[in-house]
Design an enzyme around this catalytic site. Structure first.
Site, short mmCIF file in Angstrom:
data_model
loop_
_atom_site.label_atom_id
_atom_site.label_comp_id
_atom_site.label_asym_id
_atom_site.label_seq_id
_atom_site.Cartn_x
_atom_site.Cartn_y
_atom_site.Cartn_z
N CYS A 114 0.81 -1.22 0.00
CA CYS A 114 0.00 0.00 0.00
C CYS A 114 0.85 1.27 0.00
O CYS A 114 0.39 2.32 -0.43
CB CYS A 114 -0.94 0.00 1.20
SG CYS A 114 -1.94 -1.47 1.25
N HIS A 264 -4.11 6.67 1.87
CA HIS A 264 -4.37 5.33 1.35
C HIS A 264 -5.78 4.90 1.72
O HIS A 264 -6.23 5.13 2.84
CB HIS A 264 -3.34 4.35 1.93
CG HIS A 264 -3.66 2.93 1.61
ND1 HIS A 264 -3.92 2.51 0.33
CD2 HIS A 264 -3.79 1.84 2.41
CE1 HIS A 264 -4.20 1.22 0.35
NE2 HIS A 264 -4.13 0.79 1.60
N ASN A 294 -10.26 -1.22 -1.71
CA ASN A 294 -8.84 -1.02 -1.42
C ASN A 294 -8.02 -1.63 -2.56
O ASN A 294 -7.88 -2.85 -2.65
CB ASN A 294 -8.49 -1.67 -0.08
CG ASN A 294 -7.02 -1.56 0.27
OD1 ASN A 294 -6.19 -1.20 -0.57
ND2 ASN A 294 -6.68 -1.88 1.51
N1 COA Z 1 -18.82 -10.18 7.28
C1 COA Z 1 -19.41 -10.52 8.44
N2 COA Z 1 -18.72 -10.80 9.57
C2 COA Z 1 -17.38 -10.74 9.50
C3 COA Z 1 -16.70 -10.39 8.31
C4 COA Z 1 -17.48 -10.13 7.18
N3 COA Z 1 -16.94 -9.79 5.99
N4 COA Z 1 -15.38 -10.41 8.57
C5 COA Z 1 -15.22 -10.75 9.86
N5 COA Z 1 -16.43 -10.95 10.42
C6 COA Z 1 -16.73 -11.32 11.79
C7 COA Z 1 -15.71 -12.25 12.39
O1 COA Z 1 -16.01 -13.59 12.07
C8 COA Z 1 -15.82 -11.96 13.86
O2 COA Z 1 -16.92 -12.64 14.38
P1 COA Z 1 -16.90 -13.26 15.88
O3 COA Z 1 -16.68 -12.08 16.79
O4 COA Z 1 -18.22 -13.90 16.00
O5 COA Z 1 -15.72 -14.20 15.90
C9 COA Z 1 -16.14 -10.46 13.90
O6 COA Z 1 -16.68 -10.14 12.60
C10 COA Z 1 -14.95 -9.62 14.19
O7 COA Z 1 -13.89 -10.04 13.36
P2 COA Z 1 -12.56 -9.20 13.22
O8 COA Z 1 -11.69 -9.83 12.18
O9 COA Z 1 -12.00 -8.97 14.58
O10 COA Z 1 -13.20 -7.88 12.61
P3 COA Z 1 -12.79 -6.36 12.82
O11 COA Z 1 -13.77 -5.72 13.66
O12 COA Z 1 -11.34 -6.22 13.15
O13 COA Z 1 -12.98 -5.84 11.34
C11 COA Z 1 -11.65 -5.34 9.43
C12 COA Z 1 -12.27 -6.44 10.28
C13 COA Z 1 -10.80 -6.00 8.37
C14 COA Z 1 -12.80 -4.59 8.75
C15 COA Z 1 -10.85 -4.38 10.32
O14 COA Z 1 -9.98 -5.10 11.17
C16 COA Z 1 -10.06 -3.43 9.53
O15 COA Z 1 -10.58 -2.67 8.75
N6 COA Z 1 -8.74 -3.42 9.72
C17 COA Z 1 -7.83 -2.65 8.94
C18 COA Z 1 -7.42 -3.51 7.83
C19 COA Z 1 -6.90 -2.80 6.67
O16 COA Z 1 -7.07 -1.62 6.52
N7 COA Z 1 -6.26 -3.57 5.81
C20 COA Z 1 -5.69 -3.09 4.64
C21 COA Z 1 -4.27 -2.87 4.86
S1 COA Z 1 -3.64 -1.99 3.60
#
Ligand code: COA
Length: 337
Positions: A114, A264, A294
């Site tokens: 990124c 980004h 993204n």
């Molecule tokens: N749809 C529905 N539920 C989902 C899901 C989806 N697409 N993805 C994850 N979940 C669920 C998980 O299974 C988990 O459920 P549980 O609590 O019952 O186990 C819950 O949501 C939380 O999961 P988690 O992975 O901890 O989610 P989060 O709140 O951290 O959100 C992101 C996930 C990816 C949206 C978030 O972490 C994020 O945006 N991080 C930054 C990542 C980023 O910017 N990456 C690019 C780098 S360049």
């Protein structure tokens, strides 16, 4: 008078195939509501089977060349930032160079995910200011969709990543008045490789045994990107303001002097938190994640092209670019257009 590099053209390209959140609901066991709430993404573009990263890169490049009003033959350096090259060897820039018909000139693939586009701008800027090259094509391009886990196992990652390309032309310029003349004002690059496995795609690679890829590795999902989403989030909201402040300090500019920010586009919530913490008016941070998702190395140049097309980028404006991503890497640049 100081030798410098200035942006003379913006370009961007996304494939025509629109993938809405609702198209992913069954495939990934997710919901439109969850995706919009957590990421701000409404839809994204995915290529068709016959399109490669260099195809998107070349389309963006052609538009940047046209906007810069140069001949393609004026280009003497190509830099392509991508983490999804056409092939591992020789990467993506080779194919871009061939498709543009520019044999003989050097090219680089930049692999800093990124942050890759800003790393690329920094590299091209140094080559131009040192007098080695005069006209660089710097591209950020990705085809992420072909590498995503399109089953419910991939729902935490596959909702985010998408395909697209953006490009700029950077040309040599003599700066007489540093406070007025268009040029790249500063670039700042950082990395912390100890977090490499927090956001990575481990296979194919040389780290796991006698061969780069096995059926077992494929079956266990090691061929797909894996991400510690929360850790990425907390690092991004710390490091992006830090590296933007570093650029402001280096130039003596104030945050208010910056007319537009190109952060980004990883996640709307990351950028909202940065704007909130730094007291940046949200309308100064150009957003494309809602419609393009993204696109990793492409988000910043694609966002600049999008803003340029909307008439939001005007001569004399000060533009920031700020990124955080896999590696971990983070970077910033300030440019007067
Ligand atoms: N749809 C529905 N539920 C989902 C899901 C989806 N697409 N993805 C994850 N979940 C669920 C998980 O299974 C988990 O459920 P549980 O609590 O019952 O186990 C819950 O949501 C939380 O999961 P988690 O992975 O901890 O989610 P989060 O709140 O951290 O959100 C992101 C996930 C990816 C949206 C978030 O972490 C994020 O945006 N991080 C930054 C990542 C980023 O910017 N990456 C690019 C780098 S360049």
């Amino acid at each position: 008078m100081k030798k410098a590099a200035k942006i003379t053209g913006f370009g961007g390209y996304v494939p025509s195939r629109v993938i809405k959140n609702t198209d992913l609901e069954k495939m990934l066991d997710t919901t439109d509501e969850w995706i919009q709430q957590r990421t701000g993404i409404v839809e994204r573009r995915w290529v068709t089977d016959d399109q490669s990263t260099s195809d998107l890169a070349v389309e963006a490049a052609k538009i940047a060349i046209q906007n810069a009003k140069i001949d393609v033959k004026d280009i003497d350096l190509i830099v392509v930032a991508t983490s999804s090259p056409d092939t591992d060897i020789p990467g993506c820039a080779a194919f871009v160079q061939a498709k543009l018909g520019l044999p003989g000139i050097p090219y680089f693939d930049i692999r800093q995910a990124c942050s890759g586009f800003i790393y690329g701008v920094s590299l091209a800027n140094l080559y131009i200011t040192s007098g080695v090259y005069k006209c660089a094509l710097v591209i950020g391009a990705e085809v992420q969709s072909k590498g995503l886990d399109k089953t419910p196992n991939g729902k935490g990652v596959s909702i985010i990543f998408a395909d697209g390309a953006g490009a700029v032309i950077l040309q040599a310029t003599d700066v007489k008045d540093e406070t007025k003349d268009p040029h790249v004002l500063t670039t700042h690059l950082h990395a912390d490789g100890s977090s490499a496995s927090e956001l990575w795609m481990p296979v194919p690679g040389s780290a796991f045994g006698p061969v780069r890829i096995t059926h077992e590795m494929i079956d266990s999902g090691k061929i797909y990107p894996q991400m510690n989403g929360r850790l990425v989030f907390t690092h991004a909201v710390t490091k992006m303001p830090e590296v933007l402040n570093e650029a402001l300090t280096a130039t003596g500019l104030k945050l208010d002097d910056v007319d537009m920010h190109f952060f980004h586009q990883a996640n709307t919530r990351i950028n909202q938190k940065i704007c909130e913490d730094m007291k940046i008016p949200v309308e100064k941070a150009h957003t494309t994640i809602n419609k393009f998702g993204n696109t990793t190395a492409a988000t910043i140049p694609l966002g600049m092209y999008d803003a340029f097309q909307e008439g939001k980028i005007k001569p004399g404006m000060i533009i920031s670019m700020v990124a955080f991503g896999a590696g971990f890497t983070w970077a910033s640049a300030l440019v007067r257009y």
